[in-house]
Scaffold this motif. Structure first.
Motif, PDB file in Angstrom:
ATOM      1  N   GLN A 282      15.919 106.341  15.093  1.00 44.77           N
ATOM      2  CA  GLN A 282      14.861 107.121  15.746  1.00 44.77           C
ATOM      3  C   GLN A 282      14.306 106.393  16.971  1.00 44.77           C
ATOM      4  O   GLN A 282      14.009 107.013  17.993  1.00 44.77           O
ATOM      5  N   ILE A 283      14.146 105.072  16.851  1.00 40.40           N
ATOM      6  CA  ILE A 283      13.599 104.293  17.973  1.00 40.40           C
ATOM      7  C   ILE A 283      14.590 104.269  19.133  1.00 40.40           C
ATOM      8  O   ILE A 283      14.198 104.410  20.299  1.00 40.40           O
ATOM      9  N   TYR A 284      15.866 104.105  18.833  1.00 38.63           N
ATOM     10  CA  TYR A 284      16.867 104.123  19.912  1.00 38.63           C
ATOM     11  C   TYR A 284      16.811 105.458  20.665  1.00 38.63           C
ATOM     12  O   TYR A 284      16.899 105.491  21.896  1.00 38.63           O
ATOM     13  N   ARG A 285      16.645 106.544  19.924  1.00 38.18           N
ATOM     14  CA  ARG A 285      16.588 107.862  20.562  1.00 38.18           C
ATOM     15  C   ARG A 285      15.313 107.996  21.400  1.00 38.18           C
ATOM     16  O   ARG A 285      15.365 108.415  22.556  1.00 38.18           O
ATOM     17  N   LEU A 286      14.168 107.620  20.838  1.00 36.63           N
ATOM     18  CA  LEU A 286      12.895 107.762  21.542  1.00 36.63           C
ATOM     19  C   LEU A 286      12.860 106.943  22.829  1.00 36.63           C
ATOM     20  O   LEU A 286      12.377 107.406  23.862  1.00 36.63           O
TER      21      LEU A 286
END
Length: 195
Positions: free
Chosen positions: A38-42
C-alpha cells in the motif's frame, strides 16, 4: 483529509490501513509489514527502495534479522547505545520478513526504534510497522500533519496537536557487513565516527 485520535489511529493500523504519525526524524507513513505494498502505491515508490521496520522495543525487531551469536552481540551493543534514536540498522533478514517490505531483496532489512514517545506509544500497540517518510517518492518530506492529510487523503493521520517537532533530518543508515564492520549508507544526525 482524515486526522483522528490516537486510539483511532492505532485501530486503523491494526486493521491493516496506512497511518501517519510523528517521529524524532521525519513524520512516518506506516502500515502492517504484510500490507507494505500500500505504501509503495501511495508514494509511487520504486520497488528497489525498501521500507524499514519500526517498533517500540528491540525485542520486537530482532526476530526479523538473523546472524551468528557474535553478530547479534554487536547488533545489541550498537542498539543499546543509539536506540531509541535516529539510527537505522540494515541487517541480514530472517525468513520472518514479509516480501512486501523489501520486494526486490529479501536478504536484508532496516530496523529502528524512534526517539519519540508518541511514536513508541503507537508502535507498542500495533507491533512492528513498515515505515517510510511521508511524501511522494522523490519529493521533499512533509513535516506538517495537515499537509500529510491533504497529500494522502486515504491515510489516517494522527490528530494530536501539536505534533512533537521532528528534526527534519532522516536517520543515519548503516549496513552490517560480513567482516563485522558497519557501512554508512546514508548520513543523518548520528555521525560516522560515533558508530
Amino acid at each position: 483529509m482524515v486526522r483522528l485520535s490516537l486510539a483511532a489511529v492505532i485501530t486503523a493500523a491494526q486493521a491493516g490501513q496506512v497511518i501517519s504519525f510523528p517521529t524524532d526524524t521525519l513524520p512516518a507513513l506506516a502500515v502492517q509489514p504484510d500490507q507494505a505494498a500500500q505504501i509503495y502505491r501511495l508514494k509511487q515508490r520504486p520497488s528497489e527502495k525498501p521500507l524499514i521496520l519500526m517498533a517500540a522495543t528491540a525485542a520486537e525487531l530482532w526476530p526479523f534479522a538473523q546472524g551468528s551469536p557474535e553478530d547479534q552481540a554487536q547488533w545489541n551493543a550498537i542498539a543499546n547505545q543509539y536506540w531509541p534514536g535516529a539510527l537505522t540498522l540494515v541487517l541480514p533478514a530472517s525468513d520472518r520478513l514479509p516480501a512486501a517490505v523489501n520486494p526486490l531483496d529479501r536478504s536484508s532489512i532496516g530496523l529502528r526504534i524512534p526517539a519519540c514517545a508518541l511514536a513508541r506509544q503507537i508502535l507498542a500497540e500495533t507491533g512492528p510497522l513498515a515505515t517510510t517518510s511521508a511524501n511522494r517518492s522523490g519529493e521533499p518530506a512533509l513535516l506538517d500533519p495537515d499537509a500529510i492529510a491533504a497529500e494522502f487523503p486515504e491515510v489516517t493521520v494522527l490528530a494530536e496537536d501539536p505534533w512533537p517537532d521532528p528534526s527534519g533530518l532522516a536517520s543515519t543508515v548503516v549496513r552490517w557487513q560480513a567482516d563485522g564492520q558497519w557501512q554508512v549508507l546514508r548520513q543523518g544526525s548520528i555521525v560516522l565516527g560515533e558508530v
